[in-house]
Design an enzyme around this catalytic site. Structure first.
Site, PDB file in Angstrom:
ATOM      1  N   HIS B  87       0.832  -1.204   0.000  1.00  0.00           N
ATOM      2  CA  HIS B  87       0.000   0.000   0.000  1.00  0.00           C
ATOM      3  C   HIS B  87       0.866   1.254   0.000  1.00  0.00           C
ATOM      4  O   HIS B  87       1.837   1.344   0.738  1.00  0.00           O
ATOM      5  CB  HIS B  87      -0.910  -0.006   1.242  1.00  0.00           C
ATOM      6  N   ASN B 127      -2.045  -6.332   7.014  1.00  0.00           N
ATOM      7  CA  ASN B 127      -0.700  -5.786   7.201  1.00  0.00           C
ATOM      8  C   ASN B 127      -0.636  -4.359   6.639  1.00  0.00           C
ATOM      9  O   ASN B 127      -0.874  -4.153   5.449  1.00  0.00           O
ATOM     10  CB  ASN B 127       0.309  -6.694   6.484  1.00  0.00           C
ATOM     11  N   GLY B 129       1.657  -2.563   5.728  1.00  0.00           N
ATOM     12  CA  GLY B 129       2.622  -2.405   4.647  1.00  0.00           C
ATOM     13  C   GLY B 129       2.243  -3.158   3.391  1.00  0.00           C
ATOM     14  O   GLY B 129       2.918  -3.050   2.369  1.00  0.00           O
ATOM     15  N   GLU B 130       1.185  -3.938   3.454  1.00  0.00           N
ATOM     16  CA  GLU B 130       0.792  -4.724   2.275  1.00  0.00           C
ATOM     17  C   GLU B 130      -0.575  -4.255   1.772  1.00  0.00           C
ATOM     18  O   GLU B 130      -0.672  -3.257   1.076  1.00  0.00           O
ATOM     19  CB  GLU B 130       0.837  -6.218   2.624  1.00  0.00           C
ATOM     20  N   MET B 131      -1.658  -4.915   2.171  1.00  0.00           N
ATOM     21  CA  MET B 131      -2.967  -4.509   1.672  1.00  0.00           C
ATOM     22  C   MET B 131      -3.614  -3.428   2.562  1.00  0.00           C
ATOM     23  O   MET B 131      -4.560  -2.767   2.140  1.00  0.00           O
ATOM     24  CB  MET B 131      -3.857  -5.734   1.510  1.00  0.00           C
TER      25      MET B 131
END
Lengths: 336, 336
Positions: B87, B127, B129-131
């Site tokens: 993201h 997360n 830092g991810e989705m």
């Protein structure tokens, strides 16, 4: 099955109309919207190559963004975002139009700056705010991969791979992305039970209120540029000035390509700035700004119901498997 | 076809070995690597739902990132990046492992912190830092879409949709992502022409040099945690400390799950930090750091040739079509 030539002639007349002197008269279909037909695939190997390239993130600097990222074929050929996400999470300036049925558009992009799909396909690859690559690097990447080299050679019969071949293949795939057999098309072809009474009432409102002045033809739009904000000005969240950016003429300011309404249920949010989140909002704003008409809630609901009958069969195909990079393939640079 | 019971017994002995007291002896296949079989789909409706969810970007805050973004099934179930893009274009801390054959792993993630695929599937969604989404919002989004509601209800026979159902469906789809019939598997099953003399020589080197100590079994890895840098330390570009993050034991520092080598030709770049761009580099570094062995260029090339015979049949399925959001569906927030 044997057809007599008289049967063929009758069918041709029914479907295509009768040529009378220089004028063509539609015999059976006086409606302002016409059904669309399934795409004909002229060169399957070219289309298959184009499908791979459409899903190919190695055409972007990051190795992360492909055509399908913003024109997602799981989601009506759009990203369903107000404006797209580009390289390094840049916010795009304009809403990504659907790729579905886009071969029917009179030109590509909201301002029509690309004359056709092939001319369009090269744009995002080299746009620093989108895929942020260069045509030269894209060709280098593909050329470094033997499986691509062989496939391009088989398709184009040339020894060298170039960007025109890349965009031609992508465009050929995109031309197959047609969505026939919507319920409304079935109704147009004579199946009067294909849509409900409310949906039909919505279509009558759509016709009688003047929506069809711009949203007409097989794509229910896509065939003219029109001013956004005819009766009252549209306060866009986007700085885009529309057709003027192409023609340089002040008269073309805020003229945008009329979007197709096919699959409009899937292609939210609406308008070139993506500011209308729902069809209800879009119909309301269009009525007021383009037609000077305030639809009642009931009228709006019926028009929305009609619009949802324009969802056609979505393209169905196997997710392509992409050939691996080789040691010689330039690596993606997502964080540079 | 009629089989005598003695034929069946003989076949069973040949394939599964003979049980002698408490020890099982492989009768016909003494190889440290075993072929894999095509996945059996127990519940097709569950798998079909999981496939949609795997491609569903509305499980992310941005509406742009799906499981398939980083575990791309067009590209060996990976993103082919050193570390993934999350993201807001955040740089991930670790290389995205392939989802292909991941059901054979003893645990999920490089540090094994998820015991199985279902436990893994919820991680990236929430997360930051991810989705960058939450499980609650993911469930809200899906619940707002009647087509999803109906599909979940059909599959799970429950009135309410929850995150366990979501992750169970995704895991069920992932369990089907098995890649049988690699050339090496054909060789293992007796087709001695399925690999070349060089590839066979590479396999002998792979076996005799000790690679099989960790890369063994049907997945050619995935079944143990091992220290990265046994003979000499590995200077990682990633701060990840491996298994220690899970167990808290200093002895587990830099212990990572041994990755599967199936489809390794497709899953570049290599190692938990993605710093080995090519198989040649990966084999060289593994030889030196794990085995204290400097492979000659010829040996290295043969091992690489063998590794490329581990590419199996990639999962083949139609790109799923996702049901549209409704007016009630929470909208993506890519730029917040």
């Amino acid at each position: 099955m044997i057809m007599s030539s008289s049967w063929v002639t009758a069918a041709a007349v029914m479907v295509f109309g009768v040529t009378m002197g220089t004028a063509t008269v539609q015999a059976a279909s006086p409606e302002p919207i016409q059904p669309i037909k399934a795409a004909k695939v002229g060169d399957p190997a070219l289309v298959e190559l184009g499908k791979k390239l459409y899903f190919e993130p190695r055409l972007s600097k990051s190795g992360f963004i492909s055509c399908n990222s913003c024109h997602n074929l799981s989601m009506g050929g759009t990203d369903n975002l107000k404006t797209s996400i580009g390289h390094n999470w840049q916010k795009g300036p304009i809403n990504a139009p659907t790729v579905l049925n886009s071969s029917m558009n009179l030109a590509q992009f909201w301002d029509g700056r690309a004359k056709d799909l092939q001319a369009q396909a090269g744009g995002p690859i080299a746009n620093p705010g989108e895929m942020a690559f260069t045509h030269q690097l894209a060709v280098e990447v593909l050329t470094s991969i033997p499986a691509y080299q062989a496939e391009f050679k088989k398709v184009f019969k040339k020894d060298t791979l170039d960007i025109e071949q890349v965009t031609k293949a992508i465009a050929a795939f995109e031309e197959t992305l047609v969505t026939p057999n919507s319920r409304f098309d079935k109704w147009l072809k004579g199946d009067k039970k294909a849509i409900t009474a409310d949906e039909l009432a919505g279509y009558q409102l759509f016709k009688n209120s003047g929506c069809v002045a711009c949203h007409n033809g097989p794509a229910v739009g896509g065939n003219s540029f029109q001013k956004m904000g005819v009766v009252a000005p549209y306060k866009a969240s986007s700085p885009a000035e529309g057709r003027m950016a192409v023609t340089g003429k002040d008269a073309d300011r805020f003229n945008f390509k009329v979007p197709t309404l096919r699959n409009v249920e899937l292609t939210y949010p609406y308008f070139h700035d993506g500011e209308a989140a729902t069809l209800t909002q879009a119909v309301d704003i269009m009525g007021r700004l383009q037609l000077g008409k305030q639809f009642t809630a009931d009228e709006n609901a019926k028009i929305v119901a009609f619009l949802k009958t324009l969802t056609g069969e979505q393209p169905k195909f196997a997710l392509p498997i992409l050939p691996p990079s080789t040691d010689a393939t330039p690596r993606p640079r997502p964080f540079e």
